[in-house]
Design an enzyme around this catalytic site. Structure first.
Site, PDB file in Angstrom:
ATOM      1  N   LYS A 118      -3.822   9.511 -10.607  1.00  0.00           N
ATOM      2  CA  LYS A 118      -3.347   8.169 -10.963  1.00  0.00           C
ATOM      3  C   LYS A 118      -4.449   7.174 -10.592  1.00  0.00           C
ATOM      4  CE  LYS A 118      -1.375   4.095 -10.721  1.00  0.00           C
ATOM      5  NZ  LYS A 118      -2.048   2.896 -10.198  1.00  0.00           N
ATOM      6  N   GLY A 134      -6.655   3.534  -0.476  1.00  0.00           N
ATOM      7  CA  GLY A 134      -6.347   2.146  -0.821  1.00  0.00           C
ATOM      8  C   GLY A 134      -6.047   1.349   0.433  1.00  0.00           C
ATOM      9  N   SER A 135      -5.247   0.318   0.276  1.00  0.00           N
ATOM     10  CA  SER A 135      -4.971  -0.582   1.394  1.00  0.00           C
ATOM     11  C   SER A 135      -3.995   0.047   2.380  1.00  0.00           C
ATOM     12  CB  SER A 135      -4.399  -1.903   0.888  1.00  0.00           C
ATOM     13  OG  SER A 135      -3.073  -1.723   0.418  1.00  0.00           O
ATOM     14  N   THR A 136      -4.073  -0.405   3.627  1.00  0.00           N
ATOM     15  CA  THR A 136      -3.155   0.081   4.655  1.00  0.00           C
ATOM     16  C   THR A 136      -1.716  -0.271   4.316  1.00  0.00           C
ATOM     17  OG1 THR A 136      -4.859   0.012   6.373  1.00  0.00           O
ATOM     18  CG2 THR A 136      -2.575  -0.103   7.107  1.00  0.00           C
ATOM     19  N   GLY A 168      -0.514   2.133   1.742  1.00  0.00           N
ATOM     20  CA  GLY A 168      -0.430   3.445   2.364  1.00  0.00           C
ATOM     21  C   GLY A 168       0.855   3.628   3.154  1.00  0.00           C
ATOM     22  N   GLU A 208      -6.225   7.486   3.136  1.00  0.00           N
ATOM     23  CA  GLU A 208      -7.529   6.928   3.506  1.00  0.00           C
ATOM     24  C   GLU A 208      -7.436   5.436   3.229  1.00  0.00           C
ATOM     25  OE1 GLU A 208     -10.626   5.202   3.907  1.00  0.00           O
ATOM     26  OE2 GLU A 208     -11.146   5.907   1.905  1.00  0.00           O
ATOM     27  N   CYS A 245     -14.345   0.271   1.701  1.00  0.00           N
ATOM     28  CA  CYS A 245     -13.510   0.380   2.906  1.00  0.00           C
ATOM     29  C   CYS A 245     -14.379   0.505   4.154  1.00  0.00           C
ATOM     30  CB  CYS A 245     -12.546   1.552   2.789  1.00  0.00           C
ATOM     31  SG  CYS A 245     -13.315   3.105   2.339  1.00  0.00           S
ATOM     32  N   GLU A 297      -9.307  -7.424   6.555  1.00  0.00           N
ATOM     33  CA  GLU A 297     -10.188  -6.834   5.554  1.00  0.00           C
ATOM     34  C   GLU A 297     -10.220  -7.723   4.312  1.00  0.00           C
ATOM     35  OE1 GLU A 297     -11.086  -2.418   3.849  1.00  0.00           O
ATOM     36  OE2 GLU A 297      -9.002  -3.080   3.727  1.00  0.00           O
TER      37      GLU A 297
END
Length: 496
Positions: free
Chosen positions: A190, A242-244, A247, A265, A300, A399
């Site tokens: 995806k 991707g972003s925390t 996630g 990650e 990242c 970030e």
């Protein structure tokens, strides 16, 4: 012979782009006809319309993957045969280098020089590396009672959903699909809705290489597609970069459904520490600029915090400003361009809002800070450097994922380590020092998955595991450790 700026512009004008999903060995539109535009962030031009997958496409693709995994040849092939097909896949990626690099540049705003030299070759190398590993990794014969034979083996986990980001679309995809396929799994890729073009093209290349139908499929769409995959009861594993924040959602969806394996990650706010005994301040400054301005800061692992010891602060800032000036944005299709366009309007506005926030909180702007007028509809931002008196400013904590660097001054090594570790993230870090003992001691104290000494962002080699501590995620991409993520351990005990 290398292509000129004009050559790439001509090729961009002539390229034919596939925008459909790749399901069970064929391209197809979404059942309901839903689409979204792929937009070139450097010009605002719509490149093509992309199929927006929904529940029908997800269910169809998962069913195909389930059938191919449960009853097909791929998981049951001799490792050498699977390796042969994956090496053919890697060769096809290399053979189509220029097309894939151009798609990546048009879709994500990345400089063509980078996509040609890093992104696409890196994806081919990753695929080849894992292909070459799978007939060299075995199981264990357990030391048990002589009346037993005890085997410990690894088996493919099943149907793997790989949800990948927009900053390195083909490269991050390969870090997921290569080990997952090598281990014998079926993969549902995806891509981000911001940059789906290379993933879609890979679908046909995978089939041309001989990967069976249902084993490698591509489902473009927005976050709703990722959610459907993460909740699906017939998906055995989800691997996400991707972003925390997202996630955490994916981990929650896995828990709500079938407790599928989840590998995350996530984000980073990586510290780059320059000590007063650094041998080459100019080299450290050049590396610091590259650590944040390469790929428009959309990394990242970006070295978004530079911690400089007070004794060398002024000399370092002089060199840093010179190094930052070399990253002025330009047309991504120009081979001379070192920094391209921000991926889309949402991210562009977010980065500019952080720049405003930095100034309003009292950070001193040393360079950049504005959009760059490369194209009337283009999304370009100057390389931006802030001098931050305090390490708790918003731009030093959150970030940004853009070309914005915070410079923080410290006095002692202990202070530097404390500032470096005072973050929810733990993805990467660096230290610059001429003292070997200091290098080892500081590296041990830094809570990060990767620590560079006297360099930054080295290590394209696949032998190094990649991932982070704390809220930078779990599990590792790259290296043989990544193969483990996509397998289940089985103990078999045979009574003699």
């Amino acid at each position: 012979m290398s292509h000129t700026h004009a050559d790439w512009q001509a090729r961009a004008a002539a390229i034919r782009i596939e925008g459909r999903a790749f399901i069970n060995g064929a391209y197809q539109d979404a059942h309901d006809g839903k689409r979204f535009p792929a937009v070139n962030p450097a010009t605002g031009q719509t490149l093509c319309e992309i199929a927006w997958c929904g529940p029908a496409e997800v269910d169809s693709a998962v069913a195909s993957a389930r059938m191919a995994f449960d009853h097909g040849d791929w998981p049951r092939m001799a490792p050498r045969e699977r390796a042969r097909i994956l090496k053919r896949f890697a060769a096809l990626i290399r053979q189509n280098l220029e097309e894939l690099a151009l798609l990546e540049t048009l879709d994500a705003g990345k400089p063509i020089g980078d996509t040609l030299s890093v992104d696409v070759p890196g994806a081919a190398y990753c695929t080849e590396w894992f292909a070459e590993s799978i007939d060299k990794v075995g199981g264990e014969l357990a030391p048990v009672d002589p009346s037993l034979v005890g085997l410990v083996s690894r088996e493919p986990i099943g149907v793997v959903a790989a949800i990948v980001p927009w900053n390195f679309p083909i490269l991050m995809a390969s870090w997921k699909f290569a080990p997952a396929l090598a281990a014998g799994n079926a993969v549902l890729l995806k891509p981000s809705e911001k940059s789906p073009l290379t993933a879609i093209r890979l679908g046909q290349l995978a089939r041309d290489a001989g990967i069976p139908d249902g084993i490698f499929q591509v489902l473009p769409g927005a976050g709703d597609v990722g959610k459907l995959l993460a909740l699906h009861l017939d998906v055995d594993c989800v691997a996400f970069t991707g972003s925390t924040a997202v996630g955490k959602l994916i981990a929650g969806y896995a828990a709500q459904s079938n407790l599928k394996r989840v590998w995350l990650e996530l984000g980073g706010k990586s510290p780059n520490i320059v000590l007063k005994d650094c041998k080459d301040i100019a080299a450290a400054a050049r590396a610091a600029a590259g650590a944040i301005f390469y790929n428009m800061g959309e990394m990242c692992t970006a070295g978004s915090r530079v911690l400089v010891q007070r004794d060398i602060r002024e000399a370092f800032l002089v060199e840093l400003k010179k190094a930052a000036a070399r990253y002025q944005p330009g047309d991504p299709l120009d081979p001379a361009t070192r920094m391209g366009a921000i991926v889309d309007r949402i991210q562009y506005d977010k980065v500019l809002s952080y720049i405003d926030k930095g100034q309003s909180e009292g950070a001193k702007l040393l360079a950049g800070g504005k959009s760059a007028g490369i194209h009337p509809q283009g999304l370009f931002i100057e390389p931006t450097v802030f001098d931050c008196e305090r390490p708790d400013l918003t731009i030093c904590r959150e970030e940004i994922f853009g070309p914005v660097l915070s410079v923080i001054t410290f006095d002692t090594v202990d202070q530097a380590v404390h500032i470096a570790n005072d973050t929810e993230y733990g993805l990467a870090a660096a230290v610059w020092t001429a003292d070997l003992t200091t290098a080892h001691q500081v590296s041990r104290r830094l809570r990060a998955g990767t620590v560079w000494v006297n360099c930054y962002d080295e290590g394209g080699d696949m032998n190094f595991p990649f991932g982070g501590y704390k809220q930078s995620g779990n599990g590792r991409d790259k290296s043989l450790h990544a193969l483990e993520k996509y397998t289940e351990l089985k103990s078999t005990l045979i009574k003699l």
